[in-house]
Scaffold this active site. Structure first.
Site, PDB file in Angstrom:
ATOM      1  N   LYS A  85       0.489  -1.106   0.280  1.00 12.80           N
ATOM      2  CA  LYS A  85      -0.122  -0.606  -0.027  1.00 12.80           C
ATOM      3  C   LYS A  85       0.905   1.117  -0.050  1.00 12.80           C
ATOM      4  CE  LYS A  85      -4.060  -0.124   2.421  1.00 12.80           C
ATOM      5  NZ  LYS A  85      -5.456  -0.188   3.258  1.00 12.80           N
TER       6      LYS A  85
HETATM    7  C1  E4P Z   1      -8.488   1.047   3.390  1.00 12.10           C
HETATM    8  O1  E4P Z   1      -7.935   0.298   3.016  1.00 12.10           O
HETATM    9  C2  E4P Z   1      -8.627   1.259   4.579  1.00 12.10           C
HETATM   10  O2  E4P Z   1      -7.664   0.194   6.135  1.00 12.10           O
HETATM   11  C3  E4P Z   1      -9.700   1.718   5.166  1.00 12.10           C
HETATM   12  O3  E4P Z   1     -10.708   1.184   4.440  1.00 12.10           O
HETATM   13  C4  E4P Z   1      -9.714   3.302   5.797  1.00 12.10           C
HETATM   14  O4  E4P Z   1     -10.990   2.725   6.113  1.00 12.10           O
HETATM   15  P1  E4P Z   1     -11.255   3.923   7.759  1.00 12.10           P
HETATM   16  O5  E4P Z   1     -12.084   5.633   6.978  1.00 12.10           O
HETATM   17  O6  E4P Z   1     -12.391   3.353   8.187  1.00 12.10           O
HETATM   18  O7  E4P Z   1     -10.090   3.906   8.828  1.00 12.10           O
END
Ligand code: E4P
Length: 218
Positions: A85
């Site tokens: 990522k």
């Molecule tokens: C995506 O891969 C992220 O880990 C995640 O969806 C972030 O979401 P949040 O807004 O609940 O932190």
């Protein structure tokens, strides 16, 4: 078919969801690692891979391209199922361009908040563009519209970058993401639990069993 990923680093949740037979992958991030109570990204990621045998995203923490590239080289060597990522920044874009030229350059571009960003990460060779729907909704914006526009742009130009609906807050988000044509939806375990539950199903089942008991007991 849209794939379902779990947005968590907690192994018990991943094991449970995997046992339902509908789990395709997992996304983690530094916050989710913190919530899972571990800083051992490699060990945790490999345990998740062992459970899901599908795409598992692990995030870099460097903010400069050289640092991201060095981290990515390590992370991607852990397993063929691991995606790295990379944040959607200028430095991230540079890193994506380089990493996507590797034979194992599997990239999940994270923190995408606009179709323009999604277009750039697709150009840089990302495999997934993670659109953070819930965080935009939290700010009074229409997060799902970004998913819809990203879908249209990728289809217009035949990008093979997959639209990943992330930051999912509730089941309506899941349905909207499916209608918008997201390739992947990553959701918290609590949302997956709510997807299968309906009080109407519970009441209906109770009635069937009660009626069957009446006739079977005769
Ligand atoms: C995506 O891969 C992220 O880990 C995640 O969806 C972030 O979401 P949040 O807004 O609940 O932190």
């Amino acid at each position: 078919m849209a794939k379902i990923f779990l947005d968590t680093a907690k192994l018990d949740e991943i094991r449970e969801a995997a046992s339902w037979g509908v789990l395709d992958g997992v996304t983690t991030n530094p916050t989710l690692m913190m919530r899972a109570g571990t800083a051992d990204l490699k060990a945790n990621t490999l345990e998740i891979v062992e459970i899901v045998q599908g795409p598992v995203s692990a995030e870099v923490v460097s903010t400069d391209a050289a640092g991201m590239i060095a981290e990515a080289r390590d992370i991607l060597s852990w397993s063929e199922h691991v995606f790295v990522k990379i944040p959607t920044t200028v430095e991230g874009l540079k890193a994506m361009r380089e990493i996507s030229s590797w034979p194992n350059g599997r990239i999940n571009a994270t923190l995408v908040f606009s179709p323009a960003q999604a277009y750039l990460v697709a150009r840089a060779g990302a495999s997934f563009a993670s659109v953070f729907v819930g965080r935009m909704d939290d700010a009074g914006l229409d997060g799902m519209e970004v998913v819809r526009q990203t879908r249209a742009i990728f289809d217009n130009y035949g990008f093979d970058c997959q639209v990943l609906a992330a930051s999912i807050r509730h089941t309506a988000h899941v349905v909207d993401a499916l209608l918008a044509g997201a390739d992947i939806i990553t959701l918290p375990f609590g949302v997956l639990q709510k997807m299968i539950r309906s009080p109407f199903t519970d009441v209906g089942l109770e009635r069937f069993l009660a009626d069957w008991a009446k006739v079977a007991g005769q």
